[in-house]
Each structure stands twice: as C-alpha cells, then as structure tokens.
Design a protein around this motif. Sequence first.
Motif, short mmCIF file in Angstrom:
data_model
loop_
_atom_site.label_atom_id
_atom_site.label_comp_id
_atom_site.label_asym_id
_atom_site.label_seq_id
_atom_site.Cartn_x
_atom_site.Cartn_y
_atom_site.Cartn_z
N MET A 106 27.46 45.96 37.12
CA MET A 106 28.11 46.52 38.30
C MET A 106 29.61 46.60 38.05
O MET A 106 30.15 45.96 37.16
CB MET A 106 27.89 45.62 39.52
CG MET A 106 26.46 45.24 39.81
SD MET A 106 26.40 43.96 41.10
CE MET A 106 27.10 42.55 40.22
N GLY A 107 30.27 47.38 38.88
CA GLY A 107 31.72 47.47 38.82
C GLY A 107 32.20 48.67 39.60
O GLY A 107 31.46 49.64 39.80
N ALA A 108 33.42 48.60 40.04
CA ALA A 108 34.00 49.70 40.81
C ALA A 108 34.05 50.97 39.97
O ALA A 108 34.11 50.92 38.73
CB ALA A 108 35.41 49.33 41.27
N SER A 109 34.01 52.10 40.65
CA SER A 109 34.17 53.37 39.95
C SER A 109 35.50 53.36 39.21
O SER A 109 36.54 53.00 39.77
CB SER A 109 34.15 54.51 40.98
OG SER A 109 34.27 55.75 40.34
N GLY A 110 35.46 53.68 37.92
CA GLY A 110 36.66 53.65 37.11
C GLY A 110 36.86 52.34 36.36
O GLY A 110 37.81 52.21 35.59
N SER A 111 35.96 51.37 36.55
CA SER A 111 36.11 50.08 35.88
C SER A 111 35.75 50.15 34.40
O SER A 111 36.04 49.23 33.64
CB SER A 111 35.28 49.00 36.57
OG SER A 111 33.90 49.33 36.53
N GLY A 112 35.10 51.24 34.00
CA GLY A 112 34.81 51.43 32.57
C GLY A 112 33.41 51.06 32.14
O GLY A 112 33.17 50.83 30.95
N LYS A 113 32.46 51.02 33.07
CA LYS A 113 31.10 50.61 32.72
C LYS A 113 30.49 51.51 31.64
O LYS A 113 29.89 51.03 30.68
CB LYS A 113 30.20 50.60 33.96
CG LYS A 113 30.64 49.65 35.05
CD LYS A 113 29.63 49.57 36.19
CE LYS A 113 29.37 50.91 36.87
NZ LYS A 113 30.56 51.46 37.55
N ASP A 114 30.63 52.83 31.82
CA ASP A 114 30.03 53.75 30.84
C ASP A 114 30.66 53.58 29.46
O ASP A 114 29.97 53.62 28.43
CB ASP A 114 30.17 55.19 31.31
CG ASP A 114 29.32 55.49 32.53
OD1 ASP A 114 28.11 55.17 32.50
OD2 ASP A 114 29.84 56.02 33.52
N THR A 115 31.97 53.37 29.42
CA THR A 115 32.65 53.14 28.15
C THR A 115 32.15 51.86 27.49
O THR A 115 31.86 51.83 26.28
CB THR A 115 34.17 53.05 28.35
OG1 THR A 115 34.64 54.31 28.86
CG2 THR A 115 34.89 52.74 27.05
N LEU A 116 32.01 50.79 28.28
CA LEU A 116 31.53 49.53 27.72
C LEU A 116 30.11 49.67 27.19
O LEU A 116 29.79 49.13 26.12
CB LEU A 116 31.59 48.43 28.77
CG LEU A 116 32.97 48.02 29.29
CD1 LEU A 116 32.87 46.78 30.16
CD2 LEU A 116 33.94 47.80 28.14
N GLU A 131 29.40 41.67 36.67
CA GLU A 131 30.40 42.54 37.29
C GLU A 131 31.54 42.78 36.32
O GLU A 131 32.11 41.84 35.76
CB GLU A 131 30.94 41.91 38.58
CG GLU A 131 31.94 42.82 39.27
CD GLU A 131 32.60 42.19 40.48
OE1 GLU A 131 33.15 42.95 41.30
OE2 GLU A 131 32.57 40.96 40.61
N VAL A 132 31.89 44.05 36.11
CA VAL A 132 33.05 44.41 35.31
C VAL A 132 34.26 44.39 36.24
O VAL A 132 34.28 45.10 37.25
CB VAL A 132 32.89 45.80 34.67
CG1 VAL A 132 34.14 46.17 33.88
CG2 VAL A 132 31.66 45.84 33.77
N ARG A 175 31.05 37.57 35.16
CA ARG A 175 32.10 38.60 35.22
C ARG A 175 32.65 38.84 33.83
O ARG A 175 32.86 37.91 33.05
CB ARG A 175 33.21 38.18 36.19
CG ARG A 175 32.77 38.26 37.64
CD ARG A 175 33.90 38.00 38.62
NE ARG A 175 33.46 38.31 39.98
CZ ARG A 175 32.82 37.45 40.77
NH1 ARG A 175 32.53 36.24 40.33
NH2 ARG A 175 32.46 37.80 42.00
N VAL A 176 32.86 40.13 33.55
CA VAL A 176 33.46 40.55 32.28
C VAL A 176 34.74 41.30 32.62
O VAL A 176 34.71 42.29 33.36
CB VAL A 176 32.50 41.47 31.49
CG1 VAL A 176 33.20 42.08 30.29
CG2 VAL A 176 31.26 40.69 31.05
N SER A 177 35.86 40.82 32.11
CA SER A 177 37.15 41.47 32.37
C SER A 177 37.31 42.66 31.44
O SER A 177 37.10 42.56 30.23
CB SER A 177 38.29 40.48 32.14
OG SER A 177 39.54 41.17 32.17
N ASN A 178 37.70 43.80 32.02
CA ASN A 178 37.98 44.99 31.21
C ASN A 178 39.44 45.41 31.39
O ASN A 178 39.75 46.59 31.49
CB ASN A 178 37.04 46.14 31.60
CG ASN A 178 37.05 47.27 30.58
OD1 ASN A 178 37.40 47.06 29.42
ND2 ASN A 178 36.69 48.46 31.01
N ASN A 179 40.33 44.42 31.43
CA ASN A 179 41.75 44.71 31.54
C ASN A 179 42.38 44.98 30.17
O ASN A 179 43.45 45.59 30.10
CB ASN A 179 42.49 43.54 32.20
CG ASN A 179 42.13 43.39 33.66
OD1 ASN A 179 42.04 44.37 34.38
ND2 ASN A 179 41.92 42.15 34.09
N GLY A 180 41.74 44.50 29.13
CA GLY A 180 42.30 44.65 27.79
C GLY A 180 41.55 45.71 26.98
O GLY A 180 41.13 46.74 27.51
#
Length: 197
Positions: A16-26, A124-125, A168-173
């Motif tokens: 899960m994650g907000a739109s734009g959080s990068g799920k598809d990229t991950l 959650e991303v 939770r997985v951080s996608n800030n970096g």
Amino acid sequence: MNCAARADGARLIYLMGASGSGKDTLLRLMRAQVRAVEPVLVAHRYITRDSSGTEDALRLTPDEFSRRAALGCFALHWASHGLHYGIGVEIDAWLRYGAAVIVNGSRAHLEQAHARYPDMTAVEVSVEPSLLAQRLAGRGRESASQISDRLTRAIQAFPVPERCGLMRVSNNGAPETAAAELLHIARATLAHGTPGA
C-alpha cells in the motif's frame, strides 16, 4: 470484495501507499533483483483505465470488469477515484504452489483484504509529504487541486485490523534500497511463513 474460497495467505504481501509514493517503481526494481530460482511473483492489477508504462496493469472496460467480478474472477477488488481495481483469483493458485505473492493494494481496503487473507503481511510505502508533492507534480497526471486532495489523503490514518502484521518501507531515498527491503520481506515469508515468525 469477493470473499469466496480462501487460500493460505501467509506468503501474501499487500503493498500500500499514497498515489505517487513509488509502488510501481519499487515493484519493477524488485522484480529485477529476484533470482531466477526464487518463487516471488508480482500480481498485475486489472483497472478500468489505461495503465501507464510504469505499472503492471491490464485495462478492462467497466462492463468487462463487472462481468468478471460477478463470475468470481477476482480474489480482491475495490473502487477508488471513480475507477475499479482488481487482483485476479490466480493468486490463490500461486500461493498454493508455494510462491510469495505481492499485490499492489489500497489502504482503504486493507480490512477487506485481511478478512480474506488473515495471515498476510501488509506493507506501507512511506514518503515525506514534500517529496510526495514533487513526485505528483512531476508525473503530470493531476491538477493542482487533485494533488492537494491526494496529499491530504496521504497523511490520513487508515484502519489496521487487529492481528494484521503491518510493516513500513521508506521510499525517501534511493528506490533501489526500498526495493531491496521489499524483496527481503518477500524472502522472509518464504523462509518463515511471515516476516519475523
């Protein structure tokens, strides 16, 4: 959601994650890191809109989506932002065959997914709001008001069922780092049934 016959969901990862959080990229980067012998699979979604080049999705017309839902072709399905999303019932076979299965889900429908797969792991991303705003603006899909609405929803709490494992997985970096963390979670479900078991 279709809550027909259940399959063992101990190896199901509900992303899960907000739109734009990068799920598809991950998910794309994670698939590139999976070794050929590893039974780690990413389920594609069925969506009633055209999919972008970065997501693993198949477009269905609303009529076709409704027909498949009525026939029980979806293990999970939900509506959001005027669109319909579905995960095919084939994931139950993949789980029975021993695969770790990752689905791109919705925070708003976590409770329904957990009801069908009570042993699943929710992931959650997370992304800092300022970075999320930049990503949403950069992809050019939404207006300024739509971006504002999405940012508001991104910081809202969502219900997590009792006994639902949430990571939770951080996608800030670097997204490669977050993708490697997601793959580690999938590998843990293969080794132990659920991460941390």
